[in-house]
Design a protein around this motif. Structure first.
Motif, mmCIF file in Angstrom:
data_model
loop_
_atom_site.group_PDB
_atom_site.id
_atom_site.type_symbol
_atom_site.label_atom_id
_atom_site.label_comp_id
_atom_site.label_asym_id
_atom_site.label_seq_id
_atom_site.Cartn_x
_atom_site.Cartn_y
_atom_site.Cartn_z
ATOM 1 N N VAL A 1 52.968 24.386 -18.377
ATOM 2 C CA VAL A 1 53.147 25.761 -18.857
ATOM 3 C C VAL A 1 54.634 26.065 -18.833
ATOM 4 O O VAL A 1 55.329 25.726 -17.873
ATOM 5 C CB VAL A 1 52.368 26.779 -17.998
ATOM 6 N N VAL A 2 55.110 26.703 -19.903
ATOM 7 C CA VAL A 2 56.539 27.012 -20.025
ATOM 8 C C VAL A 2 56.768 28.512 -20.029
ATOM 9 O O VAL A 2 56.070 29.259 -20.718
ATOM 10 C CB VAL A 2 57.122 26.399 -21.320
ATOM 11 N N ASP A 3 57.734 28.931 -19.233
ATOM 12 C CA ASP A 3 58.224 30.308 -19.247
ATOM 13 C C ASP A 3 59.506 30.304 -20.079
ATOM 14 O O ASP A 3 60.547 29.832 -19.619
ATOM 15 C CB ASP A 3 58.500 30.759 -17.819
ATOM 16 N N ILE B 1 50.211 29.593 -9.268
ATOM 17 C CA ILE B 1 49.314 28.494 -9.624
ATOM 18 C C ILE B 1 50.010 27.148 -9.460
ATOM 19 O O ILE B 1 49.411 26.166 -9.015
ATOM 20 C CB ILE B 1 48.794 28.682 -11.062
ATOM 21 N N ALA B 2 51.298 27.084 -9.835
ATOM 22 C CA ALA B 2 52.061 25.835 -9.685
ATOM 23 C C ALA B 2 52.172 25.425 -8.219
ATOM 24 O O ALA B 2 52.281 24.237 -7.908
ATOM 25 C CB ALA B 2 53.453 25.991 -10.296
ATOM 26 N N GLU C 1 42.080 29.238 -13.468
ATOM 27 C CA GLU C 1 41.294 28.104 -13.949
ATOM 28 C C GLU C 1 41.608 27.809 -15.411
ATOM 29 O O GLU C 1 41.676 26.658 -15.831
ATOM 30 C CB GLU C 1 39.800 28.385 -13.773
ATOM 31 N N ARG C 2 41.810 28.871 -16.204
ATOM 32 C CA ARG C 2 42.115 28.690 -17.625
ATOM 33 C C ARG C 2 43.491 28.051 -17.805
ATOM 34 O O ARG C 2 43.678 27.181 -18.648
ATOM 35 C CB ARG C 2 42.070 30.044 -18.339
ATOM 36 N N ILE C 3 44.460 28.454 -16.996
ATOM 37 C CA ILE C 3 45.804 27.897 -17.099
ATOM 38 C C ILE C 3 45.809 26.431 -16.689
ATOM 39 O O ILE C 3 46.514 25.612 -17.277
ATOM 40 C CB ILE C 3 46.793 28.702 -16.216
#
Length: 232
Positions: free
Chosen positions: A149-151, A127-128, A141-143
Motif C-alpha cells: 500500500v502506498v501513501d 496495519i503495517a 482485512e481488506r487492505i
C-alpha cells in the motif's frame, strides 16, 4: 479531417501519431507541445483522453483477472476477497484532508492498483505494524489482500507481507518494488499531483509497467486503432 485514431479531429493522423510517439517516450505535455508545434492546451486535452482510454483498458483487464486471480491468490491466505471498485476522487472536504492512498497487487504477471478513498494514513501504519483497532477490523482485512500500500502524500510504500510464504513471493515483491520505483520517478516530474488526476496517472503507470518489455508506441497504436478517441 480523417483520423482513424481520433474521431472529430482537426489534427492530421500523421501529427497525432507524432504526439502519441512522444507520449510513449514519457515526455511532459510542455515538451510534447514544443516538439510538435501543437498548443499546450490541445496537447493537454489529447493526453487526458489517451489516459482515459488507458484507464478503460486497465480496468477491463483488471476485471477479467480479478475473479480467478485475486480470489485464487487470497483464498490460500484466508483473507477477505471482496473486490472493491476503484474510486478516483472523493468529496471536496476529503480532497483537502485525506492523502491519496492506493493498494498494489499482482495477478498472472500483471500488477494492478486500486485507490483506497476510505483508508487513512494511521490505518496503514497500524496495519503495517500488525495492529488494528476494533472499528477498522473489516478495513484491515481488506487492505491485507494487497501486496503493498502506498501513501502518495509521503511517497512511501508499505509492504504488508502477503504471499511471503508462496514460491513466487520474491518475484511478487520485486514487482511491487519495481512498480513503485517507476511510479515514484514518474510522478515526481509533476512536482505535486492534483488529486483529481491522480487516478489517471496511477493507471498510466500501471499500463507502462505491465508493458515495460513491449514497444509502448505499438501497443498504444493497436489500442487506439481498436478503441479510437472521440473529441465530442
Amino acid at each position: 479531417m480523417k483520423n482513424k485514431f481520433l474521431k472529430g479531429a482537426h489534427l492530421s493522423e500523421r501529427k497525432f501519431k507524432e504526439i502519441l510517439k512522444l507520449f510513449s517516450e514519457d515526455l511532459t505535455a510542455t515538451q510534447i507541445a514544443n516538439i510538435s508545434g501543437v498548443s499546450r492546451v490541445t496537447i493537454n486535452s489529447y493526453l487526458k483522453k489517451i489516459r482515459m482510454q488507458i484507464v478503460r483498458f486497465c480496468e477491463n483487464l483488471q476485471s477479467e483477472t480479478a475473479v480467478s486471480g485475486v480470489h485464487r491468490l487470497h483464498r490460500a491466505h484466508g483473507a477477505d476477497v471482496v473486490q472493491d471498485t476503484a474510486v478516483g476522487v472523493k468529496p471536496e472536504v476529503d480532497r483537502l484532508m485525506r492523502p491519496v492512498i492506493f493498494g498494489i497487487y499482482k495477478v498472472d504477471n500483471k500488477v494492478f492498483t486500486e485507490i483506497l478513498p476510505d483508508v487513512s494514513r494511521s490505518m496503514i501504519q497500524a496495519i503495517a505494524r500488525g495492529r488494528s483497532v476494533l472499528e477498522t477490523v473489516g478495513t484491515a482485512e481488506r487492505i491485507r489482500r494487497f501486496n503493498g500500500v502506498v501513501d502518495l502524500g509521503q511517497y512511501r510504500l508499505y509492504h504488508l507481507g502477503n504471499g511471503h510464504h508462496e514460491p513466487e513471493a520474491k518475484a511478487m515483491l520485486d514487482d511491487v518494488d519495481g512498480f513503485w520505483g517507476l511510479t515514484k520517478h514518474r510522478l515526481a516530474k509533476f512536482k505535486g499531483l492534483n488529486r483529481n488526476t491522480a487516478f489517471l496517472h496511477l493507471k498510466e503507470c500501471e499500463f507502462r509497467y505491465n508493458n515495460r518489455n513491449e514497444d509502448l508506441y505499438g501497443v498504444l497504436i493497436n489500442l487506439l486503432k481498436t478503441f479510437p478517441l472521440n473529441l465530442s
